[in-house]
Design a protein around this motif. Structure first.
Motif, PDB file in Angstrom:
ATOM      1  N   ARG A 149       0.826  -1.195   0.000  1.00 46.59           N
ATOM      2  CA  ARG A 149       0.000   0.000   0.000  1.00 46.59           C
ATOM      3  C   ARG A 149       0.864   1.250   0.000  1.00 46.59           C
ATOM      4  O   ARG A 149       1.943   1.275   0.577  1.00 46.59           O
ATOM      5  N   THR A 150       0.381   2.237  -0.684  1.00 44.10           N
ATOM      6  CA  THR A 150       1.052   3.518  -0.767  1.00 44.10           C
ATOM      7  C   THR A 150       0.127   4.574  -0.190  1.00 44.10           C
ATOM      8  O   THR A 150      -1.008   4.707  -0.628  1.00 44.10           O
ATOM      9  N   ILE A 151       0.610   5.277   0.800  1.00 45.51           N
ATOM     10  CA  ILE A 151      -0.197   6.337   1.398  1.00 45.51           C
ATOM     11  C   ILE A 151       0.365   7.675   0.938  1.00 45.51           C
ATOM     12  O   ILE A 151       1.507   8.001   1.227  1.00 45.51           O
ATOM     13  N   ASP A 152      -0.423   8.376   0.148  1.00 44.65           N
ATOM     14  CA  ASP A 152      -0.059   9.713  -0.302  1.00 44.65           C
ATOM     15  C   ASP A 152      -1.362  10.459  -0.607  1.00 44.65           C
ATOM     16  O   ASP A 152      -2.446   9.942  -0.357  1.00 44.65           O
ATOM     17  N   ALA A 153      -1.276  11.618  -1.156  1.00 41.27           N
ATOM     18  CA  ALA A 153      -2.474  12.430  -1.402  1.00 41.27           C
ATOM     19  C   ALA A 153      -3.472  11.734  -2.318  1.00 41.27           C
ATOM     20  O   ALA A 153      -4.672  11.864  -2.154  1.00 41.27           O
ATOM     21  N   SER A 154      -2.971  10.966  -3.289  1.00 41.89           N
ATOM     22  CA  SER A 154      -3.888  10.306  -4.220  1.00 41.89           C
ATOM     23  C   SER A 154      -4.347   8.935  -3.731  1.00 41.89           C
ATOM     24  O   SER A 154      -5.230   8.336  -4.327  1.00 41.89           O
ATOM     25  N   HIS A 155      -3.738   8.426  -2.669  1.00 43.64           N
ATOM     26  CA  HIS A 155      -4.108   7.115  -2.114  1.00 43.64           C
ATOM     27  C   HIS A 155      -4.200   7.195  -0.591  1.00 43.64           C
ATOM     28  O   HIS A 155      -3.433   6.551   0.120  1.00 43.64           O
ATOM     29  N   PRO A 156      -5.145   7.970  -0.063  1.00 44.90           N
ATOM     30  CA  PRO A 156      -5.239   8.082   1.391  1.00 44.90           C
ATOM     31  C   PRO A 156      -5.543   6.737   2.029  1.00 44.90           C
ATOM     32  O   PRO A 156      -6.274   5.925   1.465  1.00 44.90           O
ATOM     33  N   GLU A 157      -4.921   6.471   3.145  1.00 40.49           N
ATOM     34  CA  GLU A 157      -5.130   5.229   3.893  1.00 40.49           C
ATOM     35  C   GLU A 157      -4.672   3.984   3.146  1.00 40.49           C
ATOM     36  O   GLU A 157      -5.009   2.881   3.519  1.00 40.49           O
ATOM     37  N   GLY A 158      -3.944   4.128   2.037  1.00 38.79           N
ATOM     38  CA  GLY A 158      -3.433   2.984   1.304  1.00 38.79           C
ATOM     39  C   GLY A 158      -4.401   2.363   0.326  1.00 38.79           C
ATOM     40  O   GLY A 158      -4.105   1.351  -0.282  1.00 38.79           O
ATOM     41  N   PHE A 159      -5.577   2.938   0.144  1.00 39.64           N
ATOM     42  CA  PHE A 159      -6.551   2.407  -0.800  1.00 39.64           C
ATOM     43  C   PHE A 159      -6.124   2.755  -2.219  1.00 39.64           C
ATOM     44  O   PHE A 159      -5.675   3.860  -2.482  1.00 39.64           O
ATOM     45  N   LEU A 160      -6.253   1.807  -3.137  1.00 37.22           N
ATOM     46  CA  LEU A 160      -5.857   2.018  -4.529  1.00 37.22           C
ATOM     47  C   LEU A 160      -7.083   1.983  -5.437  1.00 37.22           C
ATOM     48  O   LEU A 160      -7.123   1.280  -6.443  1.00 37.22           O
ATOM     49  N   ASP A 161      -8.112   2.715  -5.044  1.00 42.52           N
ATOM     50  CA  ASP A 161      -9.364   2.747  -5.804  1.00 42.52           C
ATOM     51  C   ASP A 161      -9.112   3.130  -7.253  1.00 42.52           C
ATOM     52  O   ASP A 161      -8.374   4.047  -7.541  1.00 42.52           O
ATOM     53  N   GLY A 162      -9.753   2.411  -8.150  1.00 36.71           N
ATOM     54  CA  GLY A 162      -9.659   2.714  -9.569  1.00 36.71           C
ATOM     55  C   GLY A 162      -8.468   2.103 -10.274  1.00 36.71           C
ATOM     56  O   GLY A 162      -8.383   2.162 -11.488  1.00 36.71           O
ATOM     57  N   SER A 163      -7.553   1.491  -9.553  1.00 34.73           N
ATOM     58  CA  SER A 163      -6.358   0.952 -10.203  1.00 34.73           C
ATOM     59  C   SER A 163      -6.656  -0.290 -11.037  1.00 34.73           C
ATOM     60  O   SER A 163      -5.886  -0.640 -11.920  1.00 34.73           O
ATOM     61  N   LEU A 164      -7.786  -0.971 -10.791  1.00 32.83           N
ATOM     62  CA  LEU A 164      -8.169  -2.132 -11.594  1.00 32.83           C
ATOM     63  C   LEU A 164      -9.266  -1.795 -12.598  1.00 32.83           C
ATOM     64  O   LEU A 164      -9.684  -2.650 -13.362  1.00 32.83           O
ATOM     65  N   GLY A 165      -9.736  -0.566 -12.584  1.00 32.62           N
ATOM     66  CA  GLY A 165     -10.722  -0.151 -13.575  1.00 32.62           C
ATOM     67  C   GLY A 165     -12.011   0.341 -12.960  1.00 32.62           C
ATOM     68  O   GLY A 165     -12.256   0.208 -11.769  1.00 32.62           O
ATOM     69  N   CYS A 166     -12.826   0.916 -13.830  1.00 33.42           N
ATOM     70  CA  CYS A 166     -14.119   1.465 -13.441  1.00 33.42           C
ATOM     71  C   CYS A 166     -15.169   0.949 -14.422  1.00 33.42           C
ATOM     72  O   CYS A 166     -14.921   0.906 -15.621  1.00 33.42           O
ATOM     73  N   PRO A 167     -16.346   0.552 -13.931  1.00 30.63           N
ATOM     74  CA  PRO A 167     -17.375   0.063 -14.841  1.00 30.63           C
ATOM     75  C   PRO A 167     -17.995   1.149 -15.706  1.00 30.63           C
ATOM     76  O   PRO A 167     -18.583   0.847 -16.741  1.00 30.63           O
ATOM     77  N   GLU A 168     -17.873   2.402 -15.291  1.00 29.24           N
ATOM     78  CA  GLU A 168     -18.418   3.508 -16.070  1.00 29.24           C
ATOM     79  C   GLU A 168     -17.359   4.579 -16.276  1.00 29.24           C
ATOM     80  O   GLU A 168     -16.581   4.873 -15.367  1.00 29.24           O
ATOM     81  N   ARG A 169     -17.338   5.162 -17.456  1.00 30.29           N
ATOM     82  CA  ARG A 169     -16.407   6.245 -17.758  1.00 30.29           C
ATOM     83  C   ARG A 169     -16.663   7.419 -16.819  1.00 30.29           C
ATOM     84  O   ARG A 169     -17.807   7.740 -16.508  1.00 30.29           O
ATOM     85  N   ASN A 170     -15.611   8.014 -16.336  1.00 37.03           N
ATOM     86  CA  ASN A 170     -15.657   9.168 -15.426  1.00 37.03           C
ATOM     87  C   ASN A 170     -16.308   8.866 -14.080  1.00 37.03           C
ATOM     88  O   ASN A 170     -16.822   9.760 -13.419  1.00 37.03           O
ATOM     89  N   ALA A 171     -16.299   7.588 -13.682  1.00 43.45           N
ATOM     90  CA  ALA A 171     -16.874   7.222 -12.381  1.00 43.45           C
ATOM     91  C   ALA A 171     -16.018   7.797 -11.254  1.00 43.45           C
ATOM     92  O   ALA A 171     -14.823   8.048 -11.421  1.00 43.45           O
ATOM     93  N   ASP A 172     -16.629   7.994 -10.114  1.00 44.99           N
ATOM     94  CA  ASP A 172     -15.914   8.427  -8.914  1.00 44.99           C
ATOM     95  C   ASP A 172     -15.000   7.284  -8.485  1.00 44.99           C
ATOM     96  O   ASP A 172     -15.475   6.221  -8.110  1.00 44.99           O
ATOM     97  N   ARG A 173     -13.696   7.490  -8.539  1.00 45.40           N
ATOM     98  CA  ARG A 173     -12.737   6.412  -8.254  1.00 45.40           C
ATOM     99  C   ARG A 173     -12.911   5.835  -6.861  1.00 45.40           C
ATOM    100  O   ARG A 173     -12.716   4.648  -6.645  1.00 45.40           O
ATOM    101  N   ALA A 174     -13.278   6.649  -5.895  1.00 46.12           N
ATOM    102  CA  ALA A 174     -13.416   6.165  -4.518  1.00 46.12           C
ATOM    103  C   ALA A 174     -14.705   5.376  -4.316  1.00 46.12           C
ATOM    104  O   ALA A 174     -14.759   4.512  -3.453  1.00 46.12           O
ATOM    105  N   GLU A 175     -15.727   5.659  -5.099  1.00 43.73           N
ATOM    106  CA  GLU A 175     -17.026   5.020  -4.879  1.00 43.73           C
ATOM    107  C   GLU A 175     -17.428   4.043  -5.969  1.00 43.73           C
ATOM    108  O   GLU A 175     -18.125   3.076  -5.699  1.00 43.73           O
ATOM    109  N   GLY A 176     -17.003   4.289  -7.217  1.00 40.98           N
ATOM    110  CA  GLY A 176     -17.529   3.485  -8.312  1.00 40.98           C
ATOM    111  C   GLY A 176     -16.509   2.669  -9.075  1.00 40.98           C
ATOM    112  O   GLY A 176     -16.794   2.213 -10.175  1.00 40.98           O
ATOM    113  N   CYS A 177     -15.317   2.472  -8.508  1.00 42.83           N
ATOM    114  CA  CYS A 177     -14.255   1.771  -9.229  1.00 42.83           C
ATOM    115  C   CYS A 177     -13.663   0.648  -8.374  1.00 42.83           C
ATOM    116  O   CYS A 177     -13.979   0.517  -7.204  1.00 42.83           O
TER     117      CYS A 177
END
Length: 83
Positions: free
Chosen positions: A5-33
């Motif tokens: 896990r990487t903790i920085d401004a783009s990955h708070p708490e070590g979460f890598l949201d969106g790194s495996l993809g999003c089901p919808e274009r322009n989805a919210d990376r934290a909620e929809g990816c």
């Protein structure tokens, strides 16, 4: 493969949201990816499908992994067929 896990401004708490993809274009990376999370174990399978790639994954709670579920995922991978 191990993901650390990487903790920085783009990955708070070590979460890598969106790194495996999003089901919808322009989805919210934290909620929809999809992406690795520090509280989960992931089993990833990258499958070549005639010039394109299929990503399949199973996830389990890191503190209480389910060996039967992991075995079922492995069996499922051996049964994938494309026509």
């Amino acid at each position: 493969m191990n993901v650390t896990r990487t903790i920085d401004a783009s990955h708070p708490e070590g979460f890598l949201d969106g790194s495996l993809g999003c089901p919808e274009r322009n989805a919210d990376r934290a909620e929809g990816c999809f992406g690795p999370q520090p509280d989960l174990l992931l089993r990833l399978a990258v499958i070549d499908v005639g010039g394109t790639t299929l990503l399949a994954w199973a996830r389990m709670n890191k503190d209480n992994p389910d060996p039967a579920f992991a075995a079922m995922f492995e069996r499922m991978l051996t049964s994938v067929r494309f026509r």
